[in-house]
Design an enzyme around this catalytic site. Structure first.
Site, PDB file in Angstrom:
ATOM      1  N   GLU A   1      -4.454  -0.117   9.029  1.00 46.94           N
ATOM      2  CA  GLU A   1      -3.503   0.762   9.716  1.00 46.94           C
ATOM      3  C   GLU A   1      -2.436   0.009  10.500  1.00 46.94           C
ATOM      4  O   GLU A   1      -2.110   0.382  11.630  1.00 46.94           O
ATOM      5  CB  GLU A   1      -4.268   1.725  10.641  1.00 46.94           C
TER       6      GLU A   1
HETATM    7  C1  ACM Z   1     -10.383   2.390   9.673  1.00 44.96           C
HETATM    8  O1  ACM Z   1     -11.066   3.423   9.680  1.00 44.96           O
HETATM    9  N1  ACM Z   1      -9.160   2.399  10.180  1.00 44.96           N
HETATM   10  C2  ACM Z   1     -10.886   1.137   9.118  1.00 44.96           C
END
Ligand code: ACM
Length: 537
Positions: free
Chosen positions: A343
């Site tokens: 992310e």
């Molecule tokens: C995640 O759940 N961002 C690895």
């Protein structure tokens, strides 16, 4: 893919039925110890009725009974003796027997190291009227054999007060070894800080199901949870709060060493994660110079993701990363260091690739192997690196193909599909804790998939194992963690350990239901999913 977070209030329900059950059991134990021998109660647990399902079982004729005269006979080896003492520590309080651990004699419970087809973690259990013999090539194998023995005894063996027995182990032979070498569980200690004692309690629960890896998510936007001597404000300031604005906390180096020591005593390795270049607000808030504009943002206590990034062009970023990795690598005996990489929505693709090109060699320089979330496959994974896949059934084919391509090129995979084994996903719309951005994940959905064929095209040899992550935006107390982990965690453990040939929901759910009295005896809160035929309360 993006996580959609919301803050869920955490109403706590008093667990009256369980308390009542405990009182009734105490009352009935009183009756039994007041003279009558317990009724020839249930037959011993059949050898194949445990979790994870063993690889091979041959039933035998006569059970073994632990009595006041039973001894635990161990090889004259300090590690084997430690496993023997661990077993005695489980059996003594509930049986009330002395169970001395000795190196002499041939009857009783025997723990033996011997070469055999056991691998580094497998074992053999032989049980007949005169002895139970646990044999393995390693102390880790003996430790897993002890977990099997535990589950073959009545659930009351887990209690810490004397219980009536009898303490019988079914006769026969189990030959067992894991399907995968990496069988993990993750705790996010960043969104809500978890104390050393909470982590130890979870480690004990993992060990019962033969999980061998504890992944600690030690840093995120909301908190930095490990002391770093060269950058002290990371912990003292960056760790000073958490989701919801509470006081947070961090592990001193001694705290972390104690977690590593305790995990190692249960034959789990610790994988520390410092998530970067995103998920770094706590670090950016602690040191203004880590920000591209030189301005420290405020601490963050919400649950959004994707808004922070280390400053990829600045050299000081790599001084920082090198110091952090060096200090954490020094504290960590295991081979892996997890660098996150998920992310990074506030980092350009070019910067992300450049960052990973500079950071992965630092991990190698400090003697560790890289693990990254699977977005690492969008850069160039270092030789030997593992990618942790956390996608969904609905993840775009191109993203899955990128992961499969990396696997074909030698990157190992750890499977943590979010819509299967993210333990913080709600079971259904009524689940009072957890998140639902990956959908609801009921127990059958969590169990009913095959790691070997999950990512079509990925070579079987690339699959290193399975890990069940627990993110803690909504979770704080151990009872919260347990409510989400039980009953799904044992399924993740079984996917990592048991041969695919044993996989069957209809028989699994019966084995799972039989674990509930054991969780009650251990004080583990669990979700009574309507998919599982639980014994009556
Ligand atoms: C995640 O759940 N961002 C690895």
């Amino acid at each position: 893919m993006r996580r959609h977070h919301r803050t869920t209030p955490r109403p706590r329900t008093p667990r009256l039925p369980r308390l009542l059950g405990t009182l009734l059991l105490v009352a009935s134990a009183g009756v039994l110890t007041a003279g009558s021998a317990p009724a020839a109660s249930a037959a011993p647990v059949p050898l194949d009725r445990i979790i994870p399902a063993p690889a091979e079982v041959t039933p035998g004729a006569t059970p073994y009974r632990i009595t006041a005269g039973t001894r635990i006979r161990v090889d004259d080896d300090p590690e084997v003796r430690r496993v023997g003492e661990y077993l005695a520590g489980i059996l003594r309080p509930s049986t009330g027997y002395p169970l001395p651990v000795t190196t002499t004699g041939a009857a009783g419970i025997l723990l033996r190291l011997a070469p055999g087809p056991y691998g580094t973690e497998g074992y053999r259990l032989d049980s007949d009227a005169s002895r139970v013999t646990l044999t393995a090539a390693t102390p880790a194998g003996l430790f897993h054999a002890v977990q099997t023995l535990r589950q073959l005894l009545p659930p009351a063996v887990e209690k810490d007060t004397v219980q009536p027995g009898p303490w019988e182990v079914a006769g026969g032979t189990i030959t067992d070894r894991p399907r995968y070498g990496y069988r993990g569980a993750m705790l996010d200690v960043a969104r809500h800080f978890l104390t050393v004692d909470q982590v130890k309690r979870y480690i004990d629960q993992l060990a019962l199901y033969k999980i061998n890896t504890l992944h600690l998510h030690l840093s995120d936007d909301q908190g930095w949870r490990i002391a770093v001597g060269s950058w002290p404000r990371l912990a003292t300031y960056g760790g000073s709060t958490q989701v919801g604005g509470g006081p947070g906390g961090h592990y001193t180096k001694d705290d972390y060493r104690e977690i590593v020591r305790y995990a190692s005593s249960r034959f789990l390795q610790v994988v520390p994660e410092i998530d970067m270049p995103g998920h770094t607000n706590a670090a950016l808030a602690s040191y203004a110079e880590l920000n591209c504009d030189g301005v420290a943002p405020p601490l963050y206590t919400g649950t959004k993701v994707g808004f922070s990034s280390l400053c990829v062009p600045k050299d000081i970023t790599y001084d920082f990363v090198d110091d952090v990795i060096r200090e954490i690598a020094e504290l960590t005996p295991g081979p892996y260091l997890h660098i996150g990489g998920d992310e990074a929505h506030s980092t350009s693709h070019e910067d992300y690739v450049a960052f990973m090109d500079r950071v992965q060699p630092l991990v190698a320089r400090h003697g560790k192997t890289v693990i990254g979330w699977h977005q690492l496959t969008g850069a160039t994974p270092a030789p030997g690196a593992l990618a942790q896949y956390w996608g969904l059934d609905t993840t775009a084919p191109a993203e899955k193909e990128q992961v499969v391509r990396a696997a074909k090129n030698g990157t190992g995979l750890i499977l943590s599909p979010a819509d299967r084994i993210y333990l913080d996903m709600k079971y259904d719309k009524n689940t009072r804790l957890g998140l639902a951005w990956a959908g609801y994940v009921e127990v059958q959905r969590s169990y009913d998939w095959d790691p070997g064929t999950y990512l079509p095209g990925a070579p079987a040899s690339a699959i290193k194992g399975v890990e069940a992550p627990m993110w803690t935006e909504t979770l704080q107390a151990s009872a919260d963690l347990e409510y989400m982990a039980f009953p799904r965690l044992p399924g993740a453990a079984e996917l990592g350990w048991s041969p695919a040939s044993t996989h069957d929901w209809d028989t699994y759910k019966v084995r799972l239901a039989a674990q509930a009295p054991r969780w009650d005896a251990l004080g583990i809160t669990y979700h009574r999913s309507p998919q599982v035929p639980w014994p009556a309360l």
